[in-house]
Design a protein around this motif. Structure first.
Motif, PDB file in Angstrom:
ATOM      1  N   PRO A  36     -52.406  36.117   6.110  1.00 31.87           N
ATOM      2  CA  PRO A  36     -53.173  35.231   6.989  1.00 31.87           C
ATOM      3  C   PRO A  36     -52.723  33.774   6.945  1.00 31.87           C
ATOM      4  O   PRO A  36     -53.109  32.988   7.781  1.00 31.87           O
ATOM      5  CB  PRO A  36     -54.594  35.355   6.436  1.00 31.87           C
ATOM      6  N   GLU A  37     -51.920  33.392   5.937  1.00 32.98           N
ATOM      7  CA  GLU A  37     -51.532  31.988   5.788  1.00 32.98           C
ATOM      8  C   GLU A  37     -50.022  31.870   5.589  1.00 32.98           C
ATOM      9  O   GLU A  37     -49.441  32.677   4.857  1.00 32.98           O
ATOM     10  CB  GLU A  37     -52.223  31.374   4.548  1.00 32.98           C
ATOM     11  N   PRO A  38     -49.392  30.861   6.186  1.00 31.85           N
ATOM     12  CA  PRO A  38     -47.975  30.627   5.909  1.00 31.85           C
ATOM     13  C   PRO A  38     -47.784  29.937   4.559  1.00 31.85           C
ATOM     14  O   PRO A  38     -48.749  29.511   3.920  1.00 31.85           O
ATOM     15  CB  PRO A  38     -47.556  29.703   7.055  1.00 31.85           C
ATOM     16  N   CYS A  39     -46.547  29.839   4.128  1.00 33.07           N
ATOM     17  CA  CYS A  39     -46.214  29.105   2.899  1.00 33.07           C
ATOM     18  C   CYS A  39     -44.941  28.302   3.124  1.00 33.07           C
ATOM     19  O   CYS A  39     -44.181  28.550   4.062  1.00 33.07           O
ATOM     20  CB  CYS A  39     -46.001  30.079   1.737  1.00 33.07           C
ATOM     21  N   VAL A  40     -44.716  27.344   2.231  1.00 35.59           N
ATOM     22  CA  VAL A  40     -43.466  26.586   2.204  1.00 35.59           C
ATOM     23  C   VAL A  40     -42.544  27.260   1.190  1.00 35.59           C
ATOM     24  O   VAL A  40     -42.983  27.673   0.115  1.00 35.59           O
ATOM     25  CB  VAL A  40     -43.695  25.124   1.781  1.00 35.59           C
TER      26      VAL A  40
ATOM     27  N   VAL B 110     -38.297  25.595   3.901  1.00 35.53           N
ATOM     28  CA  VAL B 110     -38.260  26.845   4.657  1.00 35.53           C
ATOM     29  C   VAL B 110     -39.697  27.170   5.063  1.00 35.53           C
ATOM     30  O   VAL B 110     -40.611  27.088   4.238  1.00 35.53           O
ATOM     31  CB  VAL B 110     -37.693  27.984   3.781  1.00 35.53           C
ATOM     32  N   TYR B 111     -39.871  27.526   6.332  1.00 32.25           N
ATOM     33  CA  TYR B 111     -41.201  27.909   6.801  1.00 32.25           C
ATOM     34  C   TYR B 111     -41.334  29.427   6.714  1.00 32.25           C
ATOM     35  O   TYR B 111     -40.636  30.168   7.409  1.00 32.25           O
ATOM     36  CB  TYR B 111     -41.426  27.423   8.235  1.00 32.25           C
ATOM     37  N   LEU B 112     -42.227  29.868   5.821  1.00 30.83           N
ATOM     38  CA  LEU B 112     -42.464  31.296   5.617  1.00 30.83           C
ATOM     39  C   LEU B 112     -43.673  31.697   6.469  1.00 30.83           C
ATOM     40  O   LEU B 112     -44.816  31.514   6.056  1.00 30.83           O
ATOM     41  CB  LEU B 112     -42.711  31.586   4.137  1.00 30.83           C
ATOM     42  N   GLN B 113     -43.387  32.188   7.658  1.00 27.66           N
ATOM     43  CA  GLN B 113     -44.455  32.541   8.596  1.00 27.66           C
ATOM     44  C   GLN B 113     -45.057  33.866   8.150  1.00 27.66           C
ATOM     45  O   GLN B 113     -44.345  34.863   8.005  1.00 27.66           O
ATOM     46  CB  GLN B 113     -43.857  32.667   9.998  1.00 27.66           C
TER      47      GLN B 113
ATOM     48  N   ILE C 175     -38.897  34.257   8.523  1.00 26.61           N
ATOM     49  CA  ILE C 175     -38.440  33.135   7.696  1.00 26.61           C
ATOM     50  C   ILE C 175     -37.680  32.184   8.614  1.00 26.61           C
ATOM     51  O   ILE C 175     -36.668  32.563   9.209  1.00 26.61           O
ATOM     52  CB  ILE C 175     -37.540  33.631   6.542  1.00 26.61           C
ATOM     53  N   ARG C 176     -38.181  30.957   8.728  1.00 24.34           N
ATOM     54  CA  ARG C 176     -37.607  29.988   9.671  1.00 24.34           C
ATOM     55  C   ARG C 176     -37.016  28.797   8.916  1.00 24.34           C
ATOM     56  O   ARG C 176     -37.695  28.157   8.122  1.00 24.34           O
ATOM     57  CB  ARG C 176     -38.686  29.536  10.662  1.00 24.34           C
ATOM     58  N   LEU C 177     -35.760  28.526   9.205  1.00 21.38           N
ATOM     59  CA  LEU C 177     -35.042  27.414   8.555  1.00 21.38           C
ATOM     60  C   LEU C 177     -34.715  26.339   9.584  1.00 21.38           C
ATOM     61  O   LEU C 177     -34.500  26.642  10.758  1.00 21.38           O
ATOM     62  CB  LEU C 177     -33.742  27.923   7.921  1.00 21.38           C
ATOM     63  N   GLY C 178     -34.679  25.082   9.138  1.00 18.75           N
ATOM     64  CA  GLY C 178     -34.401  23.984  10.054  1.00 18.75           C
ATOM     65  C   GLY C 178     -35.577  23.655  10.945  1.00 18.75           C
ATOM     66  O   GLY C 178     -35.410  23.230  12.088  1.00 18.75           O
ATOM     67  N   VAL C 179     -36.800  23.851  10.404  1.00 23.00           N
ATOM     68  CA  VAL C 179     -38.020  23.651  11.192  1.00 23.00           C
ATOM     69  C   VAL C 179     -38.592  22.260  10.936  1.00 23.00           C
ATOM     70  O   VAL C 179     -38.724  21.855   9.781  1.00 23.00           O
ATOM     71  CB  VAL C 179     -39.094  24.695  10.808  1.00 23.00           C
ATOM     72  N   TYR C 180     -38.927  21.546  12.005  1.00 23.95           N
ATOM     73  CA  TYR C 180     -39.609  20.258  11.861  1.00 23.95           C
ATOM     74  C   TYR C 180     -41.098  20.437  12.140  1.00 23.95           C
ATOM     75  O   TYR C 180     -41.944  20.082  11.328  1.00 23.95           O
ATOM     76  CB  TYR C 180     -38.984  19.216  12.794  1.00 23.95           C
TER      77      TYR C 180
END
Length: 208
Positions: free
Chosen positions: A8-12, A2-5, A33-38
């Motif tokens: 100042p920094e994103p996380c996995v 999951v991409y946690l946008q 919160i973005r799912l299915g991100v390449y």
């Protein structure tokens, strides 16, 4: 993954249930919160976007020592499981001796402030024996951690997204707490051992 946008920094994050993401407590609150991100720098039509409805950092998280560096995030609505979005089982027992771990994260070709990373990167690594891990990190008093990679082997300064998962034997065994250099290039990483917290994780899911 999951991409946690966030700023100042994103996380996995790791999707462990259609409604719940597990990540590190040191991560900032996600803006999106973005799912299915390449590749996070490019949006795609297969992506699912969520907000959070609840944030549950471990009650004994210590920002200084990074002990108990885990956080549960409840999604605003459940993820739709498909070819691009799936869940991973949480480890209930310690990693088997000599088990290899798959460690994925995102990285930047050229890091710019607040830009999204553009590459998915990963490595297969063996976890170090507990004795070696303790010797390396006597200055770090955190318990319930696993060490992966070569101590002080800073082969690359590629910037990676924090809180990468360690998937060993098909289960989520670790969440990256801190690293020196690039974990996916073989540098050492210190991971919170997930199995120690399995009861806490299940309790959160069942009561919230």
């Amino acid at each position: 993954m999951v991409y946690l946008q966030s700023s100042p920094e994103p996380c996995v994050g790791s999707l462990i249930h259609p409604e719940w993401v597990l990540t590190a407590a040191h991560c900032p609150l996600p803006v999106k919160i973005r799912l299915g991100v390449y590749r996070p720098s490019i949006t795609n039509k297969k992506e699912q976007i969520r907000n959070y409805s609840q944030i549950m950092p471990h009650p004994e998280f210590d920002a200084q020592s990074l002990e108990n560096d885990l956080m549960m995030i409840k999604l605003s609505k459940p993820a739709v499981l498909d070819l691009y979005v799936g869940t991973i089982a949480v480890a209930m027992e310690p990693i088997a001796f000599n088990d290899s771990c798959f460690i994925p994260t995102w990285a930047w070709n050229k890091y710019k402030n607040l830009s999204d990373p553009d590459i998915l990167t990963w490595i297969n690594q063996y976890s170090l024996p507990p004795h070696d891990c303790q010797n390396i990190h006597q200055e770090m008093q955190a318990e319930n951690v696993m060490c992966v990679g070569q101590p002080l082997n800073i082969m690359s300064e590629n910037k990676e997204v924090s809180a990468a998962p360690a998937v060993c034997g098909g289960r989520l065994h670790g969440i990256l707490s801190w690293a020196k250099g690039s974990v996916t290039m073989g540098s050492e990483g210190i991971f919170t051992q997930v199995h120690h917290y399995a009861r806490w994780i299940m309790k959160i899911i069942n009561t919230h």
